[in-house]
Write a protein that holds these residues in place. Structure first.
Motif, PDB file in Angstrom:
ATOM      1  N   GLU A 180       1.350  -0.989   0.075  1.00 25.25           N
ATOM      2  CA  GLU A 180      -0.336  -0.078   0.010  1.00 25.25           C
ATOM      3  C   GLU A 180       1.407   0.963  -0.145  1.00 25.25           C
ATOM      4  N   LYS A 181       2.158   1.655   0.405  1.00 22.09           N
ATOM      5  CA  LYS A 181       2.870   2.495   0.589  1.00 22.09           C
ATOM      6  C   LYS A 181       3.247   2.824  -0.622  1.00 22.09           C
ATOM      7  N   MET A 182       3.939   1.477  -1.192  1.00 23.57           N
ATOM      8  CA  MET A 182       4.604   1.948  -2.346  1.00 23.57           C
ATOM      9  C   MET A 182       3.331   2.502  -3.956  1.00 23.57           C
ATOM     10  N   LEU A 183       2.743   1.690  -3.039  1.00 19.69           N
ATOM     11  CA  LEU A 183       1.560   1.751  -4.580  1.00 19.69           C
ATOM     12  C   LEU A 183       1.396   3.382  -5.409  1.00 19.69           C
ATOM     13  N   SER A 193      16.873   3.196   0.616  1.00 14.99           N
ATOM     14  CA  SER A 193      15.638   3.134   1.937  1.00 14.99           C
ATOM     15  C   SER A 193      14.533   3.079   1.805  1.00 14.99           C
ATOM     16  N   ASP A 194      14.291   3.122   0.394  1.00 14.04           N
ATOM     17  CA  ASP A 194      12.847   2.442   1.167  1.00 14.04           C
ATOM     18  C   ASP A 194      11.967   1.396   1.349  1.00 14.04           C
ATOM     19  N   LEU A 195      13.017   0.097   0.609  1.00 13.07           N
ATOM     20  CA  LEU A 195      12.646  -0.690   0.759  1.00 13.07           C
ATOM     21  C   LEU A 195      13.823  -1.522   2.628  1.00 13.07           C
ATOM     22  N   ASN A 196      12.797  -1.945   3.140  1.00 12.89           N
ATOM     23  CA  ASN A 196      13.363  -2.736   4.694  1.00 12.89           C
ATOM     24  C   ASN A 196      14.294  -3.271   3.975  1.00 12.89           C
ATOM     25  N   CYS A 197      15.514  -3.615   3.505  1.00  7.86           N
ATOM     26  CA  CYS A 197      15.674  -4.958   3.426  1.00  7.86           C
ATOM     27  C   CYS A 197      17.172  -5.105   4.761  1.00  7.86           C
TER      28      CYS A 197
HETATM   29  C1  LIG Z   1      10.590  -0.046   7.086  1.00  8.49           C
HETATM   30  O1  LIG Z   1      10.288   0.203   8.512  1.00  8.49           O
HETATM   31  C2  LIG Z   1      10.157   0.884   9.258  1.00  8.49           C
HETATM   32  C3  LIG Z   1      10.292   0.753  11.274  1.00  8.49           C
HETATM   33  O2  LIG Z   1      10.776  -0.511  11.468  1.00  8.49           O
HETATM   34  C4  LIG Z   1       8.343   1.533   8.958  1.00  8.49           C
HETATM   35  O3  LIG Z   1       8.132   2.200  10.049  1.00  8.49           O
HETATM   36  C5  LIG Z   1       8.290   1.878   7.577  1.00  8.49           C
HETATM   37  O4  LIG Z   1       7.402   2.079   6.759  1.00  8.49           O
HETATM   38  C6  LIG Z   1       8.791   0.156   6.835  1.00  8.49           C
HETATM   39  N1  LIG Z   1       8.699   0.939   5.494  1.00  8.49           N
HETATM   40  C7  LIG Z   1       8.598  -0.155   4.249  1.00  8.49           C
HETATM   41  C8  LIG Z   1       8.684   0.437   2.326  1.00  8.49           C
HETATM   42  O5  LIG Z   1       8.189  -0.708   4.497  1.00  8.49           O
END
Ligand SMILES: *[C@@H]1O[C@H](CO)[C@@H](O)[C@H](O)[C@H]1NC(C)=O
Ligand SMILES: *[C@@H]1O[C@H](CO)[C@@H](O)[C@H](O)[C@H]1NC(C)=O
Ligand SMILES: *[C@@H]1O[C@H](CO)[C@@H](O)[C@H](O)[C@H]1NC(C)=O
Ligand SMILES: *[C@@H]1O[C@H](CO)[C@@H](O)[C@H](O)[C@H]1NC(C)=O
Ligand SMILES: *[C@@H]1O[C@H](CO)[C@@H](O)[C@H](O)[C@H]1NC(C)=O
Ligand SMILES: *[C@@H]1O[C@H](CO)[C@@H](O)[C@H](O)[C@H]1NC(C)=O
Length: 280
Positions: A180-183, A193-197
């Motif tokens: 959803e956040k990246m839609l 930094s957008d991807l929580n890798c």
């Molecule tokens: C990445 O992780 C952080 C906290 O761990 C969160 O707040 C953020 O929304 C995440 N970002 C994505 C793109 O999922």
């Protein structure tokens, strides 16, 4: 003699037939029959399978230059379907339901110029597939529009390939469908930094380094221990002699008490046992 002359012509005939067969196989492959749901144009070397309902690629596609499988319901492609199509130049797989190309080998499509994968359900392309795309020498146009790209950690390789590759048509228009956040975010605009890798990827590697560190520390301690043993070898020898003497004194005392306690009949057998133990 009779047999000899009778067999020879037959042998020659067999040889001739064999040669004929070999020649036929060696020359251009005879075009296979056109599979039922497809239309084949021999002049244009085109195979078009577009009845709108295919869920599987028809087996034994005849060799062709242009293969059109658009507007069907294909979910997966057979892993080796391109092995028999080395002359392929145009491949249209648009408007299907393809979800994954992981098992599909595009290797050997050395003439492929154009590959249309737009309007499918692809969520990611993996390293293996990207490496194949990179290595196909003639491939200039890849259509990837309107797929269901999932912009999580796994898309990193696809994004970095998109940034460096000029094979993809209209790559600026590729957008995330999930999460959803990246839609709607453009794939090209994604940065790491957008991807929580980092979190899930780094944890095992951190663990690994800590294990390596622990191993090194243990090895060092072991080495120091061995060194100390080596330096003290004389003292240790002396110490062991002392212990052995102490043991012997103790055992003698024990034996003495045993002899006193044991009655004569059992004593002889006990002595025999001690002798055996000493011998062995
Ligand atoms: C990445 O992780 C952080 C906290 O761990 C969160 O707040 C953020 O929304 C995440 N970002 C994505 C793109 O999922
Ligand atoms: C495709 O399948 C539908 C029903 O699933 C059928 O009504 C239609 O005639 C089929 N189309 C073709 C071209 O076979
Ligand atoms: C996609 O394919 C379906 C049949 O599977 C067809 O009905 C539809 O018109 C096609 N869409 C486009 C944009 O060609
Ligand atoms: C890929 O192939 C493996 C083994 O051949 C199979 O287990 C797996 O389900 C396949 N995956 C896809 C997406 O076809
Ligand atoms: C994919 O390949 C790139 C280099 O070609 C490499 O840096 C990356 O780690 C690979 N990714 C995976 C998931 O193996
Ligand atoms: C990554 O993208 C965000 C916006 O999506 C931006 O604010 C940030 O500065 C970028 N970071 C890097 C390292 O480019």
């Amino acid at each position: 003699f009779r047999n000899y002359f009778l067999l020879r012509p037959r042998g020659a005939l067999c040889l001739g037939l064999l040669l004929l067969v070999l020649l036929r196989c060696g020359s251009a492959q005879p075009p296979g029959p056109c599979p039922a749901p497809c239309e084949c144009s021999e002049a244009a070397e085109t195979v078009k399978c577009a009845n709108g309902n295919l869920t599987e690629v028809p087996p034994d596609l005849p060799p062709s230059v242009r293969l059109e499988l658009a507007d069907n319901g294909l979910l997966l492609l057979p892993a080796g379907m391109f092995a028999s199509l080395p002359g392929l130049r145009y491949l249209d797989l648009s408007n299907n339901s393809l979800v994954d190309l992981r098992n599909v080998s595009f290797r050997g499509l050395r003439r492929l110029q154009s590959l249309d994968l737009s309007d499918n359900s692809l969520s990611v392309l993996r390293n293996g597939t990207l490496a194949q795309f990179r290595s196909l020498p003639a491939l200039r146009r890849i259509g990837l529009g309107r797929n269901a790209w999932v912009c999580d950690c796994a898309i990193e390789d696809l994004v970095s390939w998109l940034k460096e590759s000029d094979q993809v048509e209209g790559k600026e228009a590729l957008k995330c469908s999930y999460p959803e956040k990246m839609l709607g975010k453009a794939l090209l605009k994604i940065n790491s930094s957008d991807l929580n890798c980092s979190v899930p990827l780094d944890l095992p590697s951190q663990l690994q380094t800590s294990y390596v560190f622990l191993g090194i520390v243990l090895a060092l301690i072991g080495a120091i221990f061995l060194l100390v043993l080596y330096l003290n070898r004389k003292g240790i020898k002396k110490w062991m002699h002392n212990i052995r003497d102490a043991c012997r004194d103790h055992m003698e005392g024990y034996h003495y008490r045993y002899e006193i306690n044991a009655d004569p009949s059992q004593q002889s057998s006990a002595d025999a046992e001690v002798t055996i133990m000493l011998a062995s």
